[in-house]
Motif scaffolding. Structure first.
Motif, mmCIF file in Angstrom:
data_model
loop_
_atom_site.group_PDB
_atom_site.id
_atom_site.type_symbol
_atom_site.label_atom_id
_atom_site.label_comp_id
_atom_site.label_asym_id
_atom_site.label_seq_id
_atom_site.Cartn_x
_atom_site.Cartn_y
_atom_site.Cartn_z
ATOM 1 N N VAL A 70 1.270 0.443 12.786
ATOM 2 C CA VAL A 70 -0.116 0.740 12.411
ATOM 3 C C VAL A 70 -0.248 1.014 10.906
ATOM 4 N N ASP A 71 0.779 1.615 10.284
ATOM 5 C CA ASP A 71 0.720 1.872 8.835
ATOM 6 C C ASP A 71 0.689 0.553 8.051
ATOM 7 N N LEU A 72 1.457 -0.418 8.530
ATOM 8 C CA LEU A 72 1.482 -1.717 7.854
ATOM 9 C C LEU A 72 0.167 -2.463 8.024
ATOM 10 N N LEU A 73 -0.464 -2.267 9.180
ATOM 11 C CA LEU A 73 -1.777 -2.879 9.399
ATOM 12 C C LEU A 73 -2.759 -2.324 8.366
ATOM 13 N N HIS A 74 -2.723 -1.015 8.145
ATOM 14 C CA HIS A 74 -3.616 -0.408 7.156
ATOM 15 C C HIS A 74 -3.324 -0.937 5.756
ATOM 16 N N LYS A 75 -2.037 -1.113 5.466
ATOM 17 C CA LYS A 75 -1.634 -1.654 4.165
ATOM 18 C C LYS A 75 -2.189 -3.072 3.998
ATOM 19 N N LEU A 76 -2.012 -3.876 5.046
ATOM 20 C CA LEU A 76 -2.506 -5.253 5.018
ATOM 21 C C LEU A 76 -4.002 -5.266 4.713
ATOM 22 N N GLU A 77 -4.717 -4.382 5.406
ATOM 23 C CA GLU A 77 -6.174 -4.365 5.226
ATOM 24 C C GLU A 77 -6.555 -3.920 3.818
ATOM 25 N N SER A 78 -5.789 -2.975 3.263
ATOM 26 C CA SER A 78 -6.112 -2.525 1.898
ATOM 27 C C SER A 78 -5.827 -3.645 0.894
ATOM 28 N N PHE A 79 -4.803 -4.435 1.140
ATOM 29 C CA PHE A 79 -4.491 -5.573 0.262
ATOM 30 C C PHE A 79 -5.616 -6.609 0.318
ATOM 31 N N ILE A 80 -6.048 -6.894 1.562
ATOM 32 C CA ILE A 80 -7.086 -7.922 1.728
ATOM 33 C C ILE A 80 -8.388 -7.456 1.082
ATOM 34 N N GLU A 81 -8.663 -6.167 1.221
ATOM 35 C CA GLU A 81 -9.876 -5.608 0.617
ATOM 36 C C GLU A 81 -9.850 -5.762 -0.902
ATOM 37 N N ALA A 82 -8.642 -5.728 -1.484
ATOM 38 C CA ALA A 82 -8.511 -5.880 -2.938
ATOM 39 C C ALA A 82 -8.443 -7.357 -3.327
ATOM 40 N N ASN A 83 -8.989 -8.217 -2.445
ATOM 41 C CA ASN A 83 -9.081 -9.652 -2.711
ATOM 42 C C ASN A 83 -7.744 -10.372 -2.818
ATOM 43 N N ILE A 84 -6.727 -9.837 -2.192
ATOM 44 C CA ILE A 84 -5.454 -10.551 -2.151
ATOM 45 C C ILE A 84 -5.502 -11.520 -0.976
ATOM 46 N N ASP A 85 -4.939 -12.693 -1.183
ATOM 47 C CA ASP A 85 -4.925 -13.700 -0.134
ATOM 48 C C ASP A 85 -4.245 -13.145 1.125
ATOM 49 N N PRO A 86 -4.930 -13.176 2.289
ATOM 50 C CA PRO A 86 -4.374 -12.590 3.519
ATOM 51 C C PRO A 86 -2.998 -13.149 3.875
ATOM 52 N N GLN A 87 -2.832 -14.465 3.692
ATOM 53 C CA GLN A 87 -1.542 -15.087 4.013
ATOM 54 C C GLN A 87 -0.411 -14.505 3.161
ATOM 55 N N GLU A 88 -0.682 -14.417 1.834
ATOM 56 C CA GLU A 88 0.324 -13.868 0.914
ATOM 57 C C GLU A 88 0.650 -12.425 1.299
ATOM 58 N N ALA A 89 -0.403 -11.653 1.573
ATOM 59 C CA ALA A 89 -0.230 -10.246 1.921
ATOM 60 C C ALA A 89 0.611 -10.117 3.191
ATOM 61 N N ALA A 90 0.264 -10.898 4.210
ATOM 62 C CA ALA A 90 0.967 -10.813 5.492
ATOM 63 C C ALA A 90 2.428 -11.220 5.342
ATOM 64 N N LYS A 91 2.636 -12.360 4.675
ATOM 65 C CA LYS A 91 4.005 -12.880 4.508
ATOM 66 C C LYS A 91 4.899 -11.857 3.808
ATOM 67 N N ASN A 92 4.376 -11.313 2.708
ATOM 68 C CA ASN A 92 5.177 -10.366 1.927
ATOM 69 C C ASN A 92 5.441 -9.070 2.678
ATOM 70 N N LEU A 93 4.413 -8.555 3.359
ATOM 71 C CA LEU A 93 4.598 -7.295 4.088
ATOM 72 C C LEU A 93 5.603 -7.452 5.225
ATOM 73 N N ILE A 94 5.619 -8.620 5.851
ATOM 74 C CA ILE A 94 6.548 -8.828 6.965
ATOM 75 C C ILE A 94 7.967 -9.054 6.450
ATOM 76 N N ASN A 95 8.102 -9.925 5.431
ATOM 77 C CA ASN A 95 9.444 -10.370 5.029
ATOM 78 C C ASN A 95 10.076 -9.576 3.896
ATOM 79 N N ARG A 96 9.253 -8.872 3.093
ATOM 80 C CA ARG A 96 9.806 -8.155 1.945
ATOM 81 C C ARG A 96 9.457 -6.673 2.033
ATOM 82 N N PRO A 97 10.350 -5.903 2.656
ATOM 83 C CA PRO A 97 10.067 -4.472 2.879
ATOM 84 C C PRO A 97 9.676 -3.732 1.590
#
Ligand code: ZN
Length: 434
Positions: free
Chosen positions: A326-353
Motif C-alpha cells: 500500500v505504501d508503494l501504491l501511494h508513492k506511485l500515485e504521488s509520482f503520477i500526480e507530479a506528471n511523471i509518466d505512469p509507466q516509467e513510475a511503475a517500472k522503476n518502483l517495481i524493479n529499482r528499490p
C-alpha cells in the motif's frame, strides 16, 4: 474424478479484533495471557450474568459484509444455540439464526466467477479445553471472544477455487482491520461441506441430498489435501452404488484419508430461539450509509483502476494492489500526480528499490537526467578520441599499468559533454580505444 463433479460450500470462522469481548467488559487481548486471567461472570457463563453486545465487533462484521456486496439486515437478532459441551457451561452459545447481520453477497475470483455468500453472522467463541490424562482442563480466556461466521452457497467446484476464496477472505479481513486472521492462532478456521454429483445433476442444477462436513481445517494446504481425499472416498462409494452418509469427518494427515467424527446435527437439534436478554438490533439507512463510507478501495478495484486509468499491465497493477504494497501504491500515485509518466513510475518502483526512497521531485529530476544522458557509443566516440589526443601523458600512465588514471579520462569526457556522457559507456569506450 471424471464421472462426478465436486459441490463444495465453505464455512469460515474469524476472530473479530476488538478491545473487549463480545458480551462482557473483559479485555480481548488474550493471545499471550495466562489461562483464566480474562474472565468475568458473563464469559464464565454464571447464572444471572447479562450479556451486553459489543458494537465495535458488530460494525466490523457489517463492514466486511458490505465489502463482500452483502445486504445488511435492518433488523438483526441474537439467538441461543443449545448444545452441551464442557467448554460451554451455559449450555448454549449466543449466535444468530434467522436474522444474521449480513446476507446475500459475493466475492469475485480471478477467473471472474462470483462465489455467492449466503450469510455472515456474529457469535461468541467457546472456552478452550485441554485433555491431560483422565482430566479435562478449561481455559475461559477464549470464551466470549467475538467470532464472525461466513457461509458460502454450495457453488465452489474445485479445490483451487476453495483455496483462492479462503485466501482472499483472509486478505480482506486483514485489509479491513476486521481481524488478524492468523490461522496458527486459530483466528481463522475453515470448514468444508463436500458432496459429489453427476454431470446431469450439475446441468439440471440439482444438489446432492447429503453433505459431509470436514471441520478444523487450519491451513490452505490441509484444505486441499482433505477435500481431495474426501472426493476420492465419496467417488469410490458412489461407483459401488452405495450411499454417502451425511456426517462430520476429520482429515488424518498420516493416512491421507478422512475419518468419521460425530454425526451432523440437523438445525432443529440446536433448539434455536431468540436470546431473551438482548433486544433486537435495528439499523437505520443513515447508519448503513455511514458504514459504507468506511470501506477502503479493495485490491480488485485498485487493480482495475490502475489498468484503466494509467494503462499499467495487469501484472504491474496486481503488484501495487496487493495489501502489503500500500505504501508503494501511494508513492506511485504521488509520482503520477507530479506528471511523471505512469509507466516509467511503475517500472522503476517495481524493479529499482532505490527509487522507492525518492520524492516525486527527486524522481522527476533523475528521469530528466536519464533522458539527457548520452549512451550512444557513436556519439561518444569523437569526444573520447579528443580526450585521448589531448591527455597523452595520462594515456601513457594508463598503458604503463596505472589503471586508476582512466577515471581522470572519464572525467574529461564528462566535462566535454557537459556532464551528459554516461560514465559506464565512456569507461568502456576508453578501455577499448586505449
Ligand atoms: Zn468476561
Amino acid at each position: 474424478m471424471s464421472n462426478y463433479r465436486l459441490v463444495l460450500g465453505l464455512e469460515i470462522h474469524f476472530h473479530v479484533k476488538t478491545t473487549r469481548k463480545m458480551f462482557c467488559g473483559c479485555s480481548a487481548d488474550i493471545y499471550e495471557a495466562d489461562p483464566n486471567t480474562h474472565t468475568c461472570p458473563t464469559c464464565l457463563g454464571l447464572p444471572g450474568a447479562l450479556p451486553v453486545p459489543n458494537l465495535e465487533a458488530i460494525k466490523k462484521v457489517q463492514l466486511l459484509g458490505l465489502a463482500l456486496n452483502c445486504e445488511l439486515n435492518k433488523t438483526s437478532l441474537f439467538d441461543r444455540k443449545h448444545y452441551f459441551y464442557p467448554d460451554l457451561p451455559k449450555g448454549y452459545q449466543i449466535s444468530q439464526y434467522k436474522y444474521p447481520l449480513c446476507k446475500e453477497g459475493f466475492l469475485e475470483l480471478a477467473s471472474g466467477k462470483k462465489i455467492e455468500i449466503d450469510r455472515i453472522h456474529m457469535e461468541e467463541d467457546t472456552a478452550k479445553s485441554f485433555h491431560e490424562g483422565q482430566y479435562t482442563l478449561l481455559d475461559f480466556n477464549k470464551s466470549g471472544m467475538p467470532l464472525g461466521e461466513l457461509v458460502t452457497k454450495p457453488v465452489i467446484t474445485s479445490t483451487d477455487e476453495a483455496v483462492e476464496f479462503s485466501k482472499k477472505m483472509q486478505e480482506l479481513i486483514k485489509l479491513l482491520g476486521v481481524g488478524d486472521a492468523d490461522m496458527e492462532k486459530g483466528q481463522l478456521r475453515l470448514e468444508a461441506n463436500i458432496s459429489l454429483r453427476t454431470p446431469e445433476m450439475e446441468e439440471q442444477r440439482r444438489l446432492p441430498d447429503y453433505k459431509v462436513e470436514i471441520k478444523n481445517i487450519n491451513s490452505f494446504k490441509f484444505m486441499e489435501n482433505a477435500v481431495t481425499a474426501e472426493m476420492i472416498r465419496q467417488q469410490e462409494l458412489l461407483e459401488k452404488g452405495e450411499r454417502v452418509v451425511q456426517e462430520n469427518r476429520g482429515y488424518d494427515e498420516a493416512t491421507k484419508t478422512t475419518v468419521p467424527q460425530r454425526e451432523k446435527e440437523e438445525a432443529h437439534d440446536y433448539r434455536y430461539f431468540p436470546e431473551p436478554d438482548i433486544p433486537p438490533m435495528l439499523f437505520s439507512e443513515e447508519y448503513v450509509t455511514e458504514l459504507k463510507k468506511q470501506i477502503p478501495e479493495l485490491p480488485e478495484q485498485i487493480e482495475r483502476r490502475l489498468v484503466r486509468t494509467y494503462s499499467l499491465t495487469s501484472k504491474q497493477a496486481t503488484f501495487f494492489a496487493h495489501a502489503s504494497n500500500v505504501d508503494l501504491l501511494h508513492k506511485l500515485e504521488s509520482f503520477i500526480e507530479a506528471n511523471i509518466d505512469p509507466q516509467e513510475a511503475a517500472k522503476n518502483l517495481i524493479n529499482r528499490p532505490e527509487t522507492r526512497e525518492l520524492s516525486a521531485n527527486e524522481f522527476s529530476q533523475k528521469l530528466k537526467a536519464q533522458e539527457a544522458r548520452i549512451t550512444d557509443e557513436s556519439v561518444l566516440t569523437p569526444y573520447v578520441q579528443e580526450v585521448i589526443d589531448e591527455y597523452g601523458e595520462v594515456v601513457v600512465d594508463y598503458r604503463n599499468g596505472k589503471e586508476n588514471s582512466i577515471e581522470f579520462l572519464v572525467g574529461m569526457v564528462m566535462r566535454k559533454t557537459k556532464g551528459k556522457a554516461d560514465a559506464e559507456v565512456s569507461r568502456k569506450l576508453l578501455k577499448s580505444m586505449l
